[in-house]
Each structure stands twice: as C-alpha cells, then as structure tokens.
Write a protein that holds these residues in place. Structure first.
Motif, PDB file in Angstrom:
ATOM      1  N   ILE A 170       0.836  -1.194   0.000  1.00 19.00           N
ATOM      2  CA  ILE A 170       0.000   0.000   0.000  1.00 19.00           C
ATOM      3  C   ILE A 170       0.871   1.244   0.000  1.00 19.00           C
ATOM      4  N   ASP A 171       0.243   2.353  -0.283  1.00 14.89           N
ATOM      5  CA  ASP A 171       0.914   3.644  -0.241  1.00 14.89           C
ATOM      6  C   ASP A 171       0.766   4.208   1.167  1.00 14.89           C
ATOM      7  N   LEU A 172       1.854   4.244   1.914  1.00 18.25           N
ATOM      8  CA  LEU A 172       1.785   4.675   3.304  1.00 18.25           C
ATOM      9  C   LEU A 172       1.516   6.168   3.440  1.00 18.25           C
ATOM     10  N   VAL A 173       1.856   6.927   2.398  1.00 23.97           N
ATOM     11  CA  VAL A 173       1.535   8.355   2.431  1.00 23.97           C
ATOM     12  C   VAL A 173       0.028   8.538   2.498  1.00 23.97           C
ATOM     13  N   ALA A 174      -0.689   7.806   1.657  1.00 26.14           N
ATOM     14  CA  ALA A 174      -2.148   7.907   1.646  1.00 26.14           C
ATOM     15  C   ALA A 174      -2.774   7.201   2.846  1.00 26.14           C
ATOM     16  N   LEU A 190       2.013   9.479   6.190  1.00 27.09           N
ATOM     17  CA  LEU A 190       3.415   9.349   6.569  1.00 27.09           C
ATOM     18  C   LEU A 190       4.268   9.952   5.452  1.00 27.09           C
ATOM     19  N   TYR A 191       4.925  11.061   5.751  1.00 23.52           N
ATOM     20  CA  TYR A 191       5.663  11.803   4.736  1.00 23.52           C
ATOM     21  C   TYR A 191       7.146  11.871   5.095  1.00 23.52           C
ATOM     22  N   PRO A 192       8.013  11.997   4.081  1.00 26.54           N
ATOM     23  CA  PRO A 192       9.424  12.263   4.376  1.00 26.54           C
ATOM     24  C   PRO A 192       9.580  13.520   5.227  1.00 26.54           C
ATOM     25  N   ASP A 193      10.481  13.469   6.152  1.00 26.68           N
ATOM     26  CA  ASP A 193      10.816  14.522   7.106  1.00 26.68           C
ATOM     27  C   ASP A 193       9.889  14.548   8.316  1.00 26.68           C
ATOM     28  N   ASN A 194       8.848  13.695   8.358  1.00 28.75           N
ATOM     29  CA  ASN A 194       8.062  13.566   9.584  1.00 28.75           C
ATOM     30  C   ASN A 194       8.950  13.053  10.719  1.00 28.75           C
ATOM     31  N   ARG A 195       8.640  13.494  11.940  1.00 23.78           N
ATOM     32  CA  ARG A 195       9.293  12.940  13.120  1.00 23.78           C
ATOM     33  C   ARG A 195       8.345  11.937  13.762  1.00 23.78           C
ATOM     34  N   VAL A 196       8.878  10.758  14.120  1.00 25.27           N
ATOM     35  CA  VAL A 196       8.038   9.696  14.668  1.00 25.27           C
ATOM     36  C   VAL A 196       8.722   9.077  15.881  1.00 25.27           C
ATOM     37  N   LEU A 197       7.935   8.403  16.687  1.00 28.53           N
ATOM     38  CA  LEU A 197       8.457   7.508  17.714  1.00 28.53           C
ATOM     39  C   LEU A 197       8.323   6.083  17.187  1.00 28.53           C
ATOM     40  N   VAL A 198       9.397   5.311  17.297  1.00 25.33           N
ATOM     41  CA  VAL A 198       9.396   3.903  16.890  1.00 25.33           C
ATOM     42  C   VAL A 198       9.289   3.068  18.155  1.00 25.33           C
ATOM     43  N   ASP A 199       8.208   2.312  18.287  1.00 25.69           N
ATOM     44  CA  ASP A 199       7.958   1.575  19.525  1.00 25.69           C
ATOM     45  C   ASP A 199       7.728   0.109  19.215  1.00 25.69           C
ATOM     46  N   ALA A 200       7.906  -0.701  20.239  1.00 28.25           N
ATOM     47  CA  ALA A 200       7.663  -2.144  20.149  1.00 28.25           C
ATOM     48  C   ALA A 200       7.449  -2.647  21.569  1.00 28.25           C
ATOM     49  N   PHE A 201       7.042  -3.906  21.677  1.00 28.24           N
ATOM     50  CA  PHE A 201       6.826  -4.488  23.003  1.00 28.24           C
ATOM     51  C   PHE A 201       8.170  -4.956  23.563  1.00 28.24           C
ATOM     52  N   HIS A 202       9.016  -3.955  23.844  1.00 23.00           N
ATOM     53  CA  HIS A 202      10.374  -4.210  24.319  1.00 23.00           C
ATOM     54  C   HIS A 202      10.764  -3.069  25.237  1.00 23.00           C
ATOM     55  N   ASP A 203      11.440  -3.398  26.334  1.00 25.24           N
ATOM     56  CA  ASP A 203      11.743  -2.395  27.350  1.00 25.24           C
ATOM     57  C   ASP A 203      12.673  -1.298  26.844  1.00 25.24           C
TER      58      ASP A 203
END
Length: 751
Positions: free
Chosen positions: A232-236, A240-253
């Motif tokens: 799929i197109d993640l922008v649509a 989610l666009y280039p230069d966005n700031r994100v937090l990357v999370d997972a079920f890990h301490d």
C-alpha cells in the motif's frame, strides 16, 4: 426593490433646464462606482421614473433626458444622460471620440455598476428623494470609505520585532507539539494504542545501515497481521511523509526511540534514528533485530510549520505586504464592483460588507457575530470577484471551516443557497476545485475533489494547504473564521493573493497555542492585529442576527457587541413549545478535580443537566437538535455518564466543551459551568480576557432554548485570590441579574 407610490420629486426639478446642460462625459463608462450598482430592473425603474417626471425629449428624438443627481444627494446637477426604453440603452457623451465628442449608447446591463447608476438611484419609485432605502433592497446603504489611515503603526525596530515574534511563535508551537506527543506516548500503554489505532503498523525490520555501533538508517516494511494487502501507499494510508518525526515503539523495554522519516516508498519506510535524544542508544541499537513488530507514532509533521515560516519570510520580503501588517500605509478602497454575479438575497448590513470587500485594494475585515450571515456574505463576495474575472482562494484554518463555506448544509440532492455550491455550483463558466485530501464531506467529494487546481477560478483549501501556491497566485483570498486562525497561518493567505478579505468575530475565542514547555495561551489573530493597526474603521459589522430568540441574544448583544445587533423578525420569537426561551438553574454542587488537577467535574450539576435534557426532549426537541456544553472535559465525561445511566444518551446528541462548540448551533443548548466551591474560584472561566469570550460562545449556540446550569454564588463573585480587575465575575453577575429581570427567562433554584 418593493413596489411603492411614485414620490413627488417635481419640486426638486422645477428649475432644471436642458439649456446650458452638458452631456455626462464618462470616458467610455470607465468611471466606475465604489458603491453597489443597481440590478437591471431597478435601474430601468429609476430611468423610467425620471423620464416621466422631467419629460424632456433628447435632441435627436430618441429617448428622454434624465438629469443626474449629485453623488450622494437627490439634488439635480447640470449633467444628464438619455434613456431610450425602446432599445433598452443609455446615451451619454463619449470624450474618447475627440474634441467635438459623439453620442454613444450602451445596453442597460453595461451601466448597472457604473457611476451613472449610482447617480440616478434616488429616482427609484419606491424611494423618496433624500429618504431611506428599503433595508433589504439593493439600494441599501453600501458606502465604503475612500481609505483607512493607520492609527497605531509600528515604528523602527518594532516592525522587525513583530515578524521575529511570529517566527518564534511558530518555532515554539513546533517544539510544543513534539514534546506533548512524546509525553502522552510515555504515559500510554502500547497495547491500548494499537487497539485504538493511535499508532501505525505493524512494521517489520528489513535492514539497517551500519554507522559504528548505531545504525544510521533503519528500514522497515508494513506487514499487517490481519490479511490486509501489504503493498500500500503509506503516504495515503497513514499520512506518513518524508521529514516527519516519529516515535518507533515495540513491546520491548528498550523502546521507543525518536526518528526522522527519510523516505517512503510504497510499504517501505526508511528511518533515521535521532540518537542524541535516546537515553540508551547502545541498548536500542542492540535490540532492533529482536524487537519487531514495530509501531510508528507520529511525533511531529514539520511541514505545516515550515510553510508558515516560509510565508512569514515572503511577506517580510515584500514591501507592500510588510507595510500592510505593520500599519505603514493607509488602506484604500477603489476597486470598482461589477454586476452581482448571483441572485443571492442580502440584507443591508451584508450588502455593505459586500461593497467593502469588493472595493478593497488591500484588505477588508468583515465582523460577523453569531447568526449574522457571514458565510452567505462571503459567498456573494466570491461570486462578485469571479464575475469580474478574478481568481479567488477560499480558505480557513480547518477543513471543516473550508467545507462550510464551500457547500454549507448542502446534500447530494439539494444545495445550500447560501454556500458557494449553491451560488456558483451550477454555473458552467466557473470552475471550482477543492485542494487537499482531508475533507470528509460527500458533496465536496462528488463535485469538487477531482477538479484541477491550476486552472480553477475558485480554489478552496486550508491555510496550510494554500502554502503550496506561489505568491500572488490569486487576485483575492477570502479567509473565513479568520479570528480562529493564527497570524502565522493567515500570513500564508496574505502571501498567496493581491487582496485579502478576513471574516470572523474577535469577540469570541481567538487562536489558542501552546508554547515550548507546555504552557497554553490565547493569541491574537491577524484580524485583531489589523484592528489594532487601523482602528475599528477597518472592519464592517454584520449587525442583524437570524439565529436566536431575542431573549437569548439580548445579553450577548449588550455585553459583547455594544448593543449594535438587531434580531431579525424571523428569529425574534422562535421558541420550544412549553419552554421559556432561557432557563437559569442555580445548583449548589461540589466540584471534584481529576488526578492531575487539570480538569473539573461536578456530579450535582451533571444530574441537573440530565434533568434539563429530559425536559427538553419531552418538549419535542430531537437529539440532533440538542447540544450540551460543559466548561471542562472531565465534566463532559461526567455528563455523558449520567445520560447513559438514565438512557438519555443518543449518538446524535452532542456533549462537548465550549471550544469544540464554537461555530456550531442547535435548537436547544444546555450549558453547565461545573465550578462550585466556597472560595468562589471559577478558574479559567473568570479570566478577564478569555472568560467573557468563552461565555459569549456558550450563550450564542442556541436558536430556541437555552438552559444555564451553575453555582451562581461561585460564578458571580471574584475568587478570594483575585482582585475584581483580575476577574470577569462581574460579567456573570450582570448575566444573572439581566435574566432574573427578563420576562422570557425562568429561574430555578436547586440548592
């Protein structure tokens, strides 16, 4: 124009003679009027009436002489035109034919918005010379000023400081959004966020790019676990666009960690971790391979902030625009109107606002209190501008506000005649396009979404979306709800167009921003800034409200609009059968604060609110026509809980805060203030600047019935820690006293 007996104007013209009079020289009708012209039928009535009274044939026998009035009085002058009803034409002296001149005749339609039309308007049969116009007719007082000089221009270094402040505000908002999202994520449970679709994903690790022991790039791929297509197109899908700031999370301490989106390619995302903001970078780096699936939480989209900063810089670098915002030059009103493009009924105040807007060379401000027809007036402004061949940007701070002006209450089967869709939607010569992807309105989707923006006559977009257009790409920018938009956001519209029309109400809630560090504050809009620079004369008031029963409108009119509003006959007596227009309930409750101490709820008031909702429903008001306004978000939850317990909650019944209700209206509204304590502390409700504005919003949402529920002893006395000057408790006291004495209000004591 309504019918009427022809006035006796003969005495004014007994001394007038064709001898010595000159034909009116118009320069080929280039002497346009700064006033609204007459429509065809009204102008014809004026000319016919004049010809009947004066009864002087033209020299060539084709038509009758019509003397022209002085510009603003019915007094005759020695100038005249010739009215030829057989050919529906007006004759005049055309200097462009040389020294001797020649007689020219033009169709009546070409005269409707000229100085000629303005100078025969007193001839109309339904208007006595020197008398008032029909308040709803096309001859209503629509004069505009020649200019508005600045009253408080910025001097010297203050001009640069003004723009520096705008930039710092944008940077502070950018940092505050990032910090707020990070803090909210730290306090939340990832499983709950996944279940509520508050995070995007899941993603699996594809690869990392080595950079010592910390990857410079982390590449992940969308991998849904529910059988949905992965390609799929993640922008649509996720914005989610280039230069966005994100937090990357997972079920890990060891997670989450912040990152920048470097690229988006279909289902693949390349992330660049912001290692300097990671407490344990080595720990995160060593666990990446074992931590998936990953989830992305949008931390910051810098694009809107970058666009605002770019617009501020562009305005600063353009002398005319910079001098406008800093009050370094007078405003002028000299653009000629055209024949009104659409048959849209306007009252005299709306016509005057239309005249100001179409005549403005720089900017015009339309002050539209609740229910005064601001959207209808703006639709007429856009239609007028398009009629004279101009390209128009229609914008507002939110997608909902843009769609309200574009389609209003239109459905797929019927157009709202006060919206642009109703005024211009069926005109095949006008191309309207909706810019942006975030509208959820079906009428917008069906009619305007797929149209090309580049060649459109009218483009509707949010202020942020309008940042994609070049400087002066439009002749006119119309900004609706301009008093709710920040100055930085409105600077985008300033940059995009030659002329600006701002519409809003600076007596209601202004833009609200959060500074870096989390402190919130009210901020001035550009609308208010221009009033500061140029004084009240820069704004024209829409002074007739069509929303509220007169008893509902009475106090807001006196307290917030200086008594200048009038209630239209259609609204003055509208009420709910069996209920008074206004009910005031005095209830002694006990407020409770939430765990953080930031919000308040009041169980006693919530119970009374439920009683009022039940009473209003039994009087025949449907849930969709009923709204409940609570002062605090925690009190909103309390009210919803009581309504649910009593079986009174319905999906169509809206319960929300004052801020969320701004711009809305219902047949019946219940307002609950929540505050009740021995210290008379009403919190932000009694803030001297924001309190009256918030109260104004709450009081002006109802059309037929308004219930006010509160502890009036708490509301009407200043808090013990406040001086009277630092409290607006006196406004609540005036409200209570006014309603206590009003014949159409009822007071109920629940103490």
């Amino acid at each position: 124009m309504p019918d009427g007996d022809a006035p006796d104007v003969t005495p004014l013209y007994e001394a007038w003679s064709l001898h010595g009079a000159d034909r009116y020289a118009t320069g080929d009708l280039r002497a346009r009027s700064r006033y609204l012209g007459l429509e065809h039928d009204d102008l014809r009535a004026c000319l016919t009436q004049a010809a009947d009274v004066v009864d002087v044939p033209a020299e060539d026998g084709r038509g009758t002489v019509v003397p022209l009035h002085a510009p603003d009085t019915p007094e005759p002058t020695d100038e005249y035109v010739v009215w030829d009803p057989d050919s529906d034409a007006v004759g005049y002296f055309d200097e462009s034919f040389g020294i001797s001149g020649a007689h020219s005749r033009v169709p009546l339609d070409d005269v409707v918005a000229t100085a000629i039309a303005h100078r025969v308007r007193f001839w109309h049969p339904a208007r006595a010379p020197g008398g008032d116009t029909d308040p709803d007719g096309p001859l209503a007082a629509a004069t505009v000023p020649d200019g508005v000089p600045p009253t408080d221009p910025l001097a010297g270094r203050d001009r640069r400081a003004f723009f520096d402040t705008l930039r710092e505000t944008v940077r502070g908002e950018r940092a505050a959004e990032r910090d707020q999202t990070r803090d909210a994520h730290a306090d939340a449970d990832l499983r709950r966020l996944v279940d509520e679709h508050a995070v995007d994903g899941p993603f699996v690790l594809v690869s990392t790019t080595a950079h010592s022991d910390r990857p410079a790039d982390v590449r992940v791929q969308y991998a849904p676990d529910d059988g949905a297509p992965a390609d799929i197109d993640l922008v649509a899908a996720f914005d989610l666009y280039p230069d966005n700031r994100v937090l990357v999370d997972a079920f890990h301490d060891a997670l989450p960690f912040p990152a920048r989106v470097a690229s988006v390619d279909g289902p693949l995302v390349t992330l660049q971790p912001t290692w300097e903001r990671v407490t344990d970078p080595e720990g995160v780096a060593t666990t990446l391979a074992d931590a998936d699936p990953f989830w992305l939480r949008g931390l910051l989209n810098p694009v809107p902030y970058t666009r605002r900063l770019d617009a501020i810089d562009a305005v600063w670098e353009t002398p005319a625009k910079r001098r406008l915002l800093t009050g370094q030059r007078p405003l002028s009103f000299s653009r000629p109107p055209n024949r009104r493009h659409a048959d849209l009924a306007l009252d005299d105040h709306q016509q005057r606002a239309l005249a100001w807007a179409v005549a403005a060379d720089d900017v015009a401000c339309i002050h539209g209190p609740p229910g005064t027809g601001k959207t209808r007036t703006l639709a007429a402004v856009v239609a007028e501008s398009v009629a004279r061949g101009e390209r128009v940007l229609v914008t507002a701070h939110s997608n909902q506000a843009v769609d309200t002006l574009l389609v209003g209450d239109s459905t797929l089967d019927a157009a709202d005649d006060g919206s642009l869709h109703g005024v211009l939607g069926d005109d095949p010569t006008v191309d309207i396009a909706r810019h942006g992807r975030h509208s959820r309105n079906r009428v917008v989707d069906d009619h305007y979404r797929q149209r090309g923006v580049d060649a459109a006559d009218v483009v509707a977009a949010t202020t942020n979306g309008a940042a994609t257009f070049d400087q002066n790409a439009f002749d006119l920018a119309v900004v609706d709800e301009a008093t709710q938009a920040s100055r930085a956001a409105t600077a985008i519209a300033v940059n995009a167009a030659d002329t600006l029309v701002l519409a809003g109400d600076h007596r209601q809630l202004p833009p609200y921003g959060v500074r870096e560090g989390g402190a919130g504050e009210m901020r001035p809009s550009l609308f208010e800034t221009l009033i500061d620079r140029y004084g009240d004369d820069v704004a024209v008031l829409l002074a007739r409200q069509y929303r509220m029963h007169d008893a509902i409108a009475g106090f807001p009119n006196e307290a917030f609009y200086g008594g200048r509003l009038e209630t239209a006959a259609v609204a003055a007596d509208r009420a709910v059968d069996g209920l008074p227009p206004v009910a005031v309930v005095d209830v002694a409750g006990q407020e409770r604060r939430d765990e953080r101490g930031a919000s308040v709820r009041n169980a006693a008031e919530a119970s009374v609110v439920a009683d009022r909702v039940d009473t209003i429903r039994r009087a025949g008001v449907e849930p969709g026509d009923l709204g409940v306004i609570a002062a605090y978000s925690d009190h909103v939850s309390a009210i919803r809980g009581v309504l649910a317990d009593r079986g009174l909650d319905r999906p169509a019944l809206t319960v929300d805060t004052v801020d969320s209700f701004q711009g809305g209206e219902r047949d019946a509204v219940v307002v609950s203030f929540a505050r009740s304590n021995d210290a008379h502390d009403a919190g932000f409700l009694e803030h001297p600047a924001a309190g009256p504005r918030r109260l104004n919003v709450a009081l002006t949402r109802a059309r037929r019935h308004l219930s006010l529920v509160g502890d009036w002893a708490t509301l009407t006395d200043p808090a013990s820690h406040r001086s009277p000057a630092a409290s607006c408790a006196d406004v609540y006291a005036d409200l209570y006293d006014t309603l206590a004495d009003h014949a159409d209000a009822r007071l109920f004591n629940r103490r």
